[in-house]
Scaffold this active site. Structure first.
Site, short mmCIF file in Angstrom:
data_model
loop_
_atom_site.label_atom_id
_atom_site.label_comp_id
_atom_site.label_asym_id
_atom_site.label_seq_id
_atom_site.Cartn_x
_atom_site.Cartn_y
_atom_site.Cartn_z
N GLU A 178 -13.45 -0.89 10.99
CA GLU A 178 -12.69 0.80 11.86
C GLU A 178 -12.32 0.37 13.64
O GLU A 178 -11.77 0.39 13.59
CB GLU A 178 -12.69 1.81 11.88
CG GLU A 178 -11.58 2.12 9.90
CD GLU A 178 -12.53 1.71 8.98
OE1 GLU A 178 -14.22 1.05 8.94
OE2 GLU A 178 -11.83 1.37 7.72
N HIS A 247 -14.94 11.66 1.99
CA HIS A 247 -13.56 11.64 1.58
C HIS A 247 -12.11 12.53 2.34
O HIS A 247 -10.72 12.33 1.51
CB HIS A 247 -13.23 10.37 0.76
CG HIS A 247 -13.56 9.47 0.45
ND1 HIS A 247 -15.42 9.21 0.87
CD2 HIS A 247 -13.19 8.00 0.86
CE1 HIS A 247 -15.17 7.64 0.90
NE2 HIS A 247 -14.21 7.22 1.11
#
Lengths: 444, 335
Positions: A178, A247
């Protein structure tokens, strides 16, 4: 509302009593007289056009001396800025400067949908895909990159079919990296391309946060307007279901804190399509916060060749008169259901879908609160320094006189998201909490 | 304290054969950078420049040699020790110095400062203050070249300190995976701020840092502008022919502290003097020029004088240029 139901929960510091509507001021004065020993009126009664925040009276607290009053002056004159120290005789002496007014964000209204336009019911997932496909057909500099966006067709199938139509050059699977691919995308944008960077979820974008903020958001300013980046970062944000703390985070407040970024969080398929197309065309870096729960929700989208919505414009999703409920993204599902329940109890709620978090459409919020006198914010994110806190502050700054109750915030509980189903449910906001908050601000 | 490397001893020994024009023009540009940085140091001391100011003195041959291999449309990006790169790409010393003093006609209208300057026109993409952040960005510039199918490349500079940042390796992986035309120039000046490379790096031969990605790398004598150019030519050819990225580790040295506030107590006076006396890139170029009779002492003195004038004019401009108008506070946040 019947006037008898007006109760104030507000507690004010008498020394900083603000300019209020006449009945309010009278009420507070009489209340204060009973508490304070003495007062000095700084603005005579009946004076017109007294600016908000101008002290109108000083009231002595317990143990305070009367001499304290003498030094008080109405704070009408601007306080003198401290003179900066000039370091050398060569440097031009800086005048004590007042910061100029921040430009007010301006957004156009939604385009008119021509009468007879066919409305196609589709999922938000399909609407997002269509938006990207349309923009990629329109502009060869637009490409999409991210983890599993190509061969796998998207971790959440949002990029379904794009590889087949546009090929591997423009639909690019990245390694799980990322920080790297966010920076690479920004570099490509500095060179003039228009990347759409998908984060599998925004939870993983924390790895890329430095690039998003230090490189994407700030470069235009740091280059004196020479070099900017036209780039969209998109992906699901916030809680899905049963995926626990790492998450499930809502980043609405994080990104909307940053000058240089625009932040969008739609709740319907049509808004998702129109706003994603606008985001891709916008010359600035845009954070486009989607929601996994909403991907499968269907709603009508106008069948138009080029349906683009204005960034920075909130929408009245439900008109009402008694209380304003402000939400965005998945928060809208709680807000709209709550509004229905409230209606059955005789409370007519107005629901604002913020759609864009930055720049925030403060005007639409204020216009509604001026009408209803009550506001409830709904978000999945945490309360401290949250978007709801910002909305409450803006209402307090600009519509204090219109408020009949303090702004209420419904939010995620301040805990990392638990995994257990029962605890997870408790950690998230609920329709019942929104209903309760709305009733509370209506004193019902 | 660990023993620092004695001399830059590169594994690429070849040096480019310079013509008279190349020797003179590279000498001149290196000198402009040197004098600019000396002036910036003085102006910092006078309080005209604020904040951070990282000088490039000692490293001039790296950027000047690399610039000699670039073509129209190639991109340059670096970290915070960036004044030399700006001058080498052809940016006006007046605009750079005025940015250092935070004035209206600085390259970023005074809003960027020493570490944040850009020139779209000259292909200079910054000037980035976060150590290592320019590496994915520079890889993205190369991605844009690849996407457009042009033959341009991106020169992405970073230091021995940044070489330990994770995003460097994320970039290496993608660059080789997608065969992106990027030359990673690692300016190894032996110290990441005050930490010598031997104290910070498990593998001190940084040209090997791309091995597990199959990126070739060379160690180069970064104090010799001809060696830099020769290595740059080789790397550029590799990139332009579609073979992907290339790593060049430039063995170089900074004479000054990390920034203006650094007394540089982590190394000895002798170490600095040794490099200054025997390996100074500008002195070495000067000797070659005289030896090859490319120019006389007088002709070189004339160049020195011209360079001093240029820098004095830049300093003069940067001292008297007004501060940005207060109305600039809110401009350039969005476009």
């Amino acid at each position: 509302m019947p006037s008898g139901s007006r109760k104030r929960a507000t507690r004010s510091n008498p020394a900083t009593l603000l300019q209020k509507s006449k009945p309010t001021r009278r009420r507070w004065r009489s209340r204060l007289r009973t508490k304070a020993r003495s007062e000095k009126i700084l603005v005579p009664e009946g004076t017109a056009d007294v600016a908000v925040n101008t002290p109108i009276a000083v009231i002595l607290g317990e143990g305070e001396d009367k001499t304290a009053i003498k030094s008080s002056k109405p704070a009408t004159a601007p306080t003198k800025a401290q003179k900066p120290q000039a370091k050398t005789q060569d440097a031009p002496v800086s005048k004590p400067a007042k910061a100029p007014e921040a430009p007010a964000p301006q957004a156009a209204s939604d385009p008119d949908i021509p009468e007879g336009t066919e409305m196609v019911t589709m999922t938000m997932r399909e609407a997002l895909r269509d938006a990207m496909a349309e923009e990629m057909r329109r502009d060869k500099d637009v490409f999409v990159m991210g983890e599993e966006v190509a061969e796998y067709q998207g971790a959440y199938k949002v990029t379904q079919g794009l590889l087949q139509e546009f090929g591997a050059k423009r639909v690019i699977d990245t390694p799980i990296t990322e920080h790297g691919f966010a920076g690479l995308g920004i570099g490509a944008a500095l060179a003039g391309l228009k990347p759409i960077v998908e984060f599998m979820t925004f939870n993983f974008a924390m790895q890329a946060m430095d690039q998003l903020i230090n490189s994407a958001a700030k470069t235009l300013y740091m280059s004196g307007g020479q070099m900017g980046c036209q780039i969209v970062f998109r992906g699901p944000n916030g809680a899905a279901a049963r995926v626990a703390a790492q998450h499930s985070q809502d980043y609405s407040a994080w990104y909307s804190h940053i000058p240089g970024l625009k932040v969008i969080a739609p709740s319907t398929a049509a808004d998702a399509k129109g706003l994603l197309k606008a985001a891709i065309r916008d010359l600035n870096p845009v954070i486009f916060l989607e929601n996994e729960i909403l991907y499968g929700h269907s709603s009508p989208v106008p069948k138009l060749d080029d349906f683009v919505l204005p960034i920075g414009k909130a929408k009245i999703a439900r008109a009402g008169n008694d209380v304003t409920i402000i939400a965005w993204s998945v928060g809208m599902t709680y807000a709209l259901k709550a509004a229905e329940e409230l209606a059955s109890d005789g409370i007519d709620a107005e629901v604002i879908d913020l759609r864009t978090l930055k720049p925030m459409d403060t005007d639409t919020i204020l216009a509604s609160v001026q009408k209803t006198g009550r506001a409830v914010t709904v978000e999945e994110g945490w309360q401290q320094s949250g978007v709801g806190a910002e909305i409450a502050a803006r209402i307090a700054e600009h519509a204090f006189d219109n408020l009949d109750a303090p702004v209420a915030r419904v939010s995620g509980k301040e805990v990392p998201m638990p995994y257990a189903a029962n605890l997870e449910k408790l950690a998230l906001p609920s329709v019942a909490e929104v209903v309760e908050a709305a009733k509370a601000v209506c004193y019902r | 304290m660990a023993v620092a490397q004695k001399n830059p001893s590169a594994d690429v020994k070849s040096v480019a054969e310079f013509s008279k024009e190349q020797e003179l023009s590279s000498y001149r540009t290196m000198l402009v950078i040197r004098r600019f940085e000396e002036k910036a140091g003085q102006m910092y001391g006078m309080g005209l420049i604020g904040g951070f100011c990282h000088l490039y003195i000692g490293q001039e041959a790296v950027v000047v040699g690399m610039q000699m291999v670039l073509k129209e449309g190639d991109q340059v990006i670096t970290g915070y020790r960036d004044h030399g790169h700006m001058i080498a790409t052809g940016m006006d010393p007046k605009g750079v110095m005025a940015e250092l003093t935070g004035r209206a006609h600085g390259y970023s209208k005074g809003k960027g400062g020493s570490m944040h300057m850009f020139s779209v026109e000259k292909g200079f993409y910054g000037g980035h203050g976060i150590v290592g952040a320019q590496v994915p960005l520079g890889t993205g510039l190369a991605f844009a070249n690849h996407y457009r199918g042009n033959k341009n490349l991106s020169v992405t500079y970073f230091g021995d300190g940044a070489a330990n940042q994770g995003q460097v390796y994320e970039s290496f992986n993608m660059a080789e995976l997608w065969k992106l035309p990027v030359i990673y120039v690692i300016e190894n000046n032996r110290y990441a701020m005050g930490t010598s490379i031997t104290r910070s790096s498990a593998e001190v031969n940084l040209s090997r840092r791309g091995l597990s990605f199959n990126i070739p790398g060379d160690q180069v004598d970064g104090m010799d502008v001809r060696a830099v150019k020769a290595a740059g030519e080789k790397a550029a050819e590799w990139c332009r022919s579609g073979k992907g990225p290339y790593i060049l580790e430039m063995l170089t040295y900074r004479y000054r502290g990390h920034s203006m506030s650094d007394p540089a107590k982590y190394r000895t006076r002798e170490e600095v003097d040794e490099v200054r006396t025997h390996h100074d890139p500008i002195d070495m170029a000067r000797h070659r020029i005289l030896e090859k009779k490319f120019a006389s002492e007088d002709a070189l003195k004339k160049i020195d004088g011209e360079v001093r004038d240029l820098i004095n004019q830049a300093a003069e401009f940067a001292t008297h240029d007004p501060e940005p108008d207060v109305s600039e506070l809110y401009t350039d946040v969005y476009r």
